[in-house]
Scaffold this motif. Sequence first.
Motif, PDB file in Angstrom:
ATOM      1  N   ASN A  78       0.831  -1.207   0.000  1.00 15.56           N
ATOM      2  CA  ASN A  78       0.000   0.000   0.000  1.00 15.56           C
ATOM      3  C   ASN A  78       0.866   1.258   0.000  1.00 15.56           C
ATOM      4  OD1 ASN A  78      -2.581  -1.348   0.089  1.00 15.56           O
ATOM      5  ND2 ASN A  78      -2.079  -1.911   2.187  1.00 15.56           N
ATOM      6  N   SER A  79       1.745   1.292  -0.960  1.00 15.56           N
ATOM      7  CA  SER A  79       2.654   2.418  -1.120  1.00 15.56           C
ATOM      8  C   SER A  79       2.832   2.679  -2.614  1.00 15.56           C
ATOM      9  CB  SER A  79       4.006   2.111  -0.482  1.00 15.56           C
ATOM     10  OG  SER A  79       4.717   1.161  -1.266  1.00 15.56           O
ATOM     11  N   ARG A  80       3.769   3.549  -2.966  1.00 19.14           N
ATOM     12  CA  ARG A  80       4.028   3.820  -4.371  1.00 19.14           C
ATOM     13  C   ARG A  80       4.488   2.582  -5.142  1.00 19.14           C
ATOM     14  NH1 ARG A  80       5.106   8.774  -2.082  1.00 19.14           N
ATOM     15  NH2 ARG A  80       4.546  10.614  -3.323  1.00 19.14           N
ATOM     16  N   ARG A 100       5.838   6.087   7.169  1.00 16.75           N
ATOM     17  CA  ARG A 100       4.513   6.414   6.674  1.00 16.75           C
ATOM     18  C   ARG A 100       3.938   7.583   7.471  1.00 16.75           C
ATOM     19  NH1 ARG A 100       2.281   1.852   3.739  1.00 16.75           N
ATOM     20  NH2 ARG A 100       3.761   0.108   3.773  1.00 16.75           N
ATOM     21  N   PRO A 158      -2.495   7.752  -8.579  1.00 16.57           N
ATOM     22  CA  PRO A 158      -2.949   8.613  -7.471  1.00 16.57           C
ATOM     23  C   PRO A 158      -4.456   8.718  -7.364  1.00 16.57           C
ATOM     24  CG  PRO A 158      -2.046   9.932  -9.260  1.00 16.57           C
ATOM     25  CD  PRO A 158      -1.707   8.511  -9.569  1.00 16.57           C
ATOM     26  N   GLN A 206      -6.480   6.322  -7.638  1.00 20.88           N
ATOM     27  CA  GLN A 206      -6.992   5.183  -6.880  1.00 20.88           C
ATOM     28  C   GLN A 206      -7.131   5.550  -5.405  1.00 20.88           C
ATOM     29  OE1 GLN A 206      -5.070   1.384  -7.713  1.00 20.88           O
ATOM     30  NE2 GLN A 206      -4.376   2.149  -9.696  1.00 20.88           N
ATOM     31  N   TRP A 207      -6.274   6.444  -4.942  1.00 19.54           N
ATOM     32  CA  TRP A 207      -6.343   6.904  -3.559  1.00 19.54           C
ATOM     33  C   TRP A 207      -7.318   8.072  -3.408  1.00 19.54           C
ATOM     34  CZ3 TRP A 207      -3.884   4.275   0.247  1.00 19.54           C
ATOM     35  CH2 TRP A 207      -2.889   3.369  -0.135  1.00 19.54           C
ATOM     36  N   PHE A 208      -7.403   8.899  -4.452  1.00 21.02           N
ATOM     37  CA  PHE A 208      -8.227  10.109  -4.378  1.00 21.02           C
ATOM     38  C   PHE A 208      -9.135  10.212  -5.607  1.00 21.02           C
ATOM     39  CE2 PHE A 208      -4.145  11.030  -2.265  1.00 21.02           C
ATOM     40  CZ  PHE A 208      -4.600  11.187  -0.964  1.00 21.02           C
ATOM     41  N   ILE A 257      -5.052  -1.000   5.683  1.00 20.18           N
ATOM     42  CA  ILE A 257      -5.103   0.279   4.993  1.00 20.18           C
ATOM     43  C   ILE A 257      -6.340   1.071   5.399  1.00 20.18           C
ATOM     44  CG2 ILE A 257      -6.269  -0.640   2.944  1.00 20.18           C
ATOM     45  CD1 ILE A 257      -3.582   2.164   3.120  1.00 20.18           C
ATOM     46  N   GLU A 258      -7.444   0.373   5.692  1.00 19.65           N
ATOM     47  CA  GLU A 258      -8.649   1.055   6.137  1.00 19.65           C
ATOM     48  C   GLU A 258      -8.426   1.748   7.475  1.00 19.65           C
ATOM     49  OE1 GLU A 258      -9.600  -1.936   3.192  1.00 19.65           O
ATOM     50  OE2 GLU A 258      -8.572  -2.111   5.121  1.00 19.65           O
ATOM     51  N   LEU A 264      -6.150   4.862   6.844  1.00 22.82           N
ATOM     52  CA  LEU A 264      -6.874   5.977   6.247  1.00 22.82           C
ATOM     53  C   LEU A 264      -7.836   6.620   7.244  1.00 22.82           C
ATOM     54  CD1 LEU A 264      -7.625   4.537   2.689  1.00 22.82           C
ATOM     55  CD2 LEU A 264      -5.964   6.312   3.292  1.00 22.82           C
TER      56      LEU A 264
END
Length: 215
Positions: free
Chosen positions: A9-11, A37, A162, A164-166, A208-209, A212
Amino acid sequence: MIKLYHSPNSRSTGILSLLRLMGKETEVDIETVHIKRQGGLGQVDAKNPHPEGKVPLLEVDGRFVRERGAIMLWLTDHFDSPLGRGPDDPARAEYLSWLFYYGGVLEPILYLTYLDLADNAMIHDWCRDQATMFQTLEAALSKNAFLVDDTFSAADLLVSAPFQWFPDLIPEQSLVRGWFDRCMAAQDTAFIENHETQAMKRLGLPSIEEILAGT
């Protein structure tokens, strides 16, 4: 020997997705490492030879390839993947342009806009603004289903990352929205989600949930 230094769950997740789509995820040694992180999670990992402690980093016979666009270019060329556009492909120019546009323009614009620093003449001269960025994407998508041509490529994987995240950043009534949906449909999201969930557990990190949600 080819090794990917990866943190879930990173770049570097986009590189893992690329390997999966090429069917090469078992031909590259994936070394899962910690990274720093947001929120104070994670740490610099002594196993990671990246000089800044970041991911992704690709090791090839003792030499290193860094930056996502460069890694994707190397992998698609090395494996002669249809997700790339080889030196003899007429679309090579567009493919290279989008790989480098991402790191040189798109990601800086998104970060600077998020930090409310984009309204600056010097920055505008450098990489324009978010509206211009979306206009650039739409200009390409008005000609093709994807950025390079009508077939999904590693460039689409990189540039769509990006969002996908926003996803809320994407204008609803735009060609970009349909393109983003096609990019997501082209990936093996079930494999990636399972892989990253298990990797987070191995590193002793929350899901990841939970990250976030700030828990």
